[in-house]
Design a protein around this motif. Structure first.
Motif, short mmCIF file in Angstrom:
data_model
loop_
_atom_site.label_atom_id
_atom_site.label_comp_id
_atom_site.label_asym_id
_atom_site.label_seq_id
_atom_site.Cartn_x
_atom_site.Cartn_y
_atom_site.Cartn_z
N SER A 57 11.16 -17.17 7.96
CA SER A 57 12.07 -18.17 8.51
C SER A 57 11.32 -19.22 9.33
O SER A 57 11.87 -20.28 9.62
CB SER A 57 13.16 -17.51 9.36
N LYS A 58 10.08 -18.95 9.69
CA LYS A 58 9.26 -19.90 10.45
C LYS A 58 8.41 -20.78 9.53
O LYS A 58 7.48 -21.45 9.99
CB LYS A 58 8.38 -19.15 11.45
N ARG A 59 8.74 -20.79 8.24
CA ARG A 59 8.00 -21.56 7.23
C ARG A 59 7.77 -23.00 7.66
O ARG A 59 6.66 -23.51 7.61
CB ARG A 59 8.74 -21.50 5.89
N ARG A 72 0.93 -14.58 9.16
CA ARG A 72 1.90 -15.23 10.05
C ARG A 72 3.18 -15.57 9.28
O ARG A 72 4.28 -15.36 9.77
CB ARG A 72 1.27 -16.49 10.64
N ASP A 100 7.36 -13.50 9.24
CA ASP A 100 8.65 -14.15 9.49
C ASP A 100 8.78 -15.43 8.67
O ASP A 100 8.48 -16.52 9.16
CB ASP A 100 8.80 -14.46 10.98
N GLN A 157 7.84 -24.50 10.61
CA GLN A 157 6.95 -24.66 11.76
C GLN A 157 5.51 -24.34 11.39
O GLN A 157 4.58 -25.03 11.82
CB GLN A 157 7.39 -23.78 12.93
N ILE A 158 5.31 -23.32 10.58
CA ILE A 158 3.96 -22.96 10.14
C ILE A 158 3.34 -24.13 9.38
O ILE A 158 2.18 -24.51 9.62
CB ILE A 158 3.99 -21.68 9.28
#
Length: 114
Positions: free
Chosen positions: A53-55, A47, A51, A57-58
């Motif tokens: 850039s979603k660090r 995941r 991407d 949120q992850i």
């Protein structure tokens, strides 16, 4: 994970040598060693590398403050790698951009080869 014991490098060695990504690939479906990451952690890593850039949120989804300290918190090796991504080596930096690309290609290829 399999019933085989893990016989690869220690976490400390992978952190020191910056070989986490290479060893994830090398020890996945290894003939004589168990994998470094279980399926849940592989999914989390996939995941992230799909991407980066979603660090934030992850990490939030994992209950981790992306800008806070991990001191005193329970975090998997994968969550730590994601948390440390982009930080100076002194603070972590377990995965370099080239590692993210290597893992992305590996996942896209169906986790084949080493």
């Amino acid at each position: 994970m399999s019933s085989k014991p893990y016989t690869g490098p220690s976490v400390a060695d992978m952190l020191r040598d910056k070989t986490f990504a290479e060893n994830i690939i090398k020890y996945h479906d290894h003939p004589t060693s168990d994998s470094i990451l279980d399926d849940e952690n592989l999914d989390l890593l996939q995941r992230f590398v799909e991407d980066p850039s979603k660090r934030e949120q992850i990490l939030k989804d994992e209950g981790i403050d992306p800008n806070g300290s991990l001191k005193g918190q329970q975090a998997s090796l994968t969550a730590y790698a994601i948390w440390a991504y982009g930080k100076q080596d002194v603070d972590g930096g377990l995965l370099k951009e080239s590692d993210v690309e290597l893992l992305r290609q590996w996942f896209e290829g169906g986790k084949k080869g080493a």
